[in-house]
Scaffold this motif. Structure first.
Motif, PDB file in Angstrom:
ATOM      1  N   ASP A 104      -6.881   1.048   4.187  1.00  0.00           N
ATOM      2  CA  ASP A 104      -6.343  -0.049   4.130  1.00  0.00           C
ATOM      3  C   ASP A 104      -6.432  -1.213   3.180  1.00  0.00           C
ATOM      4  O   ASP A 104      -8.305  -1.569   3.012  1.00  0.00           O
ATOM      5  N   ASN A 105      -5.559  -1.663   3.027  1.00  0.00           N
ATOM      6  CA  ASN A 105      -5.790  -2.434   1.509  1.00  0.00           C
ATOM      7  C   ASN A 105      -4.645  -3.720   2.487  1.00  0.00           C
ATOM      8  O   ASN A 105      -3.485  -3.804   2.924  1.00  0.00           O
ATOM      9  N   ASP A 106      -4.955  -4.517   1.176  1.00  0.00           N
ATOM     10  CA  ASP A 106      -3.812  -6.134   1.314  1.00  0.00           C
ATOM     11  C   ASP A 106      -2.725  -6.112   1.437  1.00  0.00           C
ATOM     12  O   ASP A 106      -1.409  -6.367   2.045  1.00  0.00           O
ATOM     13  N   ARG A 107      -2.374  -4.357   1.054  1.00  0.00           N
ATOM     14  CA  ARG A 107      -0.672  -4.181   0.715  1.00  0.00           C
ATOM     15  C   ARG A 107      -0.075  -3.061   1.645  1.00  0.00           C
ATOM     16  O   ARG A 107      -1.214  -2.380   2.392  1.00  0.00           O
ATOM     17  N   ASP A 108       0.340  -2.992   1.441  1.00  0.00           N
ATOM     18  CA  ASP A 108       1.254  -1.705   2.157  1.00  0.00           C
ATOM     19  C   ASP A 108       1.269  -0.478   2.062  1.00  0.00           C
ATOM     20  O   ASP A 108       0.567   0.330   3.059  1.00  0.00           O
TER      21      ASP A 108
END
Length: 278
Positions: A70-74
């Protein structure tokens, strides 16, 4: 993702030039990294588009699974991670540099025939294409393209190459780390980019095809042979020929358009003097 990895003819990845290799190198220059934490080079490629990462992973003959986190974006971030000293050395010889996102680096050396594929790979990694609103354009829409790069030397070389492609169709503007094209310049660039058959990202090419259809419905695509290409997307209209032979006031009276509109067309067509009217 309309991508294909053709057989390497017994060559290792990046062992010989081809459309696929040039495209893969463009992807790397956009979203790849290389480091040497121990004895061997560690090559990584990362993106939120899984199909793109899987294509790269297959091209470099990765054997371990594609990593996801997972990252900071959707959307999750996918990455291909390969520890291969020979692969790293080949990339270094092609101009790859550690810390390329924060340090300047040059344009890689290659034959002209491979540049469209390299630039398309870079565009698929760090480029964007979209259709925006523009009241003055025919149909009220305009095509826009952007390319993002931190390295000043590479960005300058990229700008020069793209400017040669678009020619008199328009100017490649530069703002901080972004190169931007719009209207006829964006059309000319994408027509060139997709005019060379090779791997490409389906989503971005679909936007280009969508624009092609839109322009056909509003006057056709701008081509080099179009005498009205300087109108930057405006469809040729019969009254334009009057601008060559009649003063502005007479064109306004005959056609019932605004003076500013006539001046716009005259400027776009490069009309400085009016020939004697019939």
């Amino acid at each position: 993702m309309a991508l294909d990895v053709t057989p390497q003819l017994h060559r290792r990845p990046f062992g010989g030039w081809s459309a696929n290799m040039a495209y893969a190198l463009g992807l790397f220059y956009a979203d790849g990294s290389i480091s040497r934490p121990s004895r061997s080079w560690y090559v990584q490629f990362y993106n939120t588009d899984l199909a793109k990462v899987e294509w790269w992973h297959k091209f470099v003959e990765g054997t371990n699974p594609v990593h996801v986190r997972d990252n900071d974006r959707d959307n999750p971030l996918y990455s291909s991670r390969v520890t291969d000293d020979a692969l790293g050395e080949r990339l270094i010889r092609l101009g790859a540099r550690p810390r390329k996102s924060v340090e300047d680096h040059p344009w890689p050396l290659m034959d002209d025939q491979f540049e469209p594929h390299f630039i398309r790979g870079f565009f698929d990694g760090d480029g964007g294409v979209w259709i925006g609103s523009a009241k003055k354009m025919k149909g009220g829409k305009i095509l826009k393209v952007s390319l993002t790069c931190n390295a000043p030397t590479f960005r300058r070389d990229l700008k020069n190459r793209v400017q040669r492609v678009v020619g008199k169709a328009g100017t490649v503007s530069e703002t901080t780390i972004h190169l931007r094209l719009s209207g006829a310049a964006a059309e000319q660039f994408l027509a060139w980019l997709y005019g060379h058959e090779g791997p490409h990202m389906a989503r971005k090419k679909a936007e280009w095809k969508k624009w092609c259809q839109f322009r056909k419905e509003h006057g056709g695509l701008i081509m080099d042979t179009d005498p009205y290409e300087s109108l930057r997307g405006l469809r040729e209209e019969p009254w334009h020929s009057l601008c060559y032979t009649h003063p502005v006031s007479e064109v306004v009276r005959r056609v019932r358009v605004s003076r500013s509109r006539v001046y716009q067309v005259r400027k776009a067509l490069g009309i400085k003097e009016v020939r004697c009217g019939a």
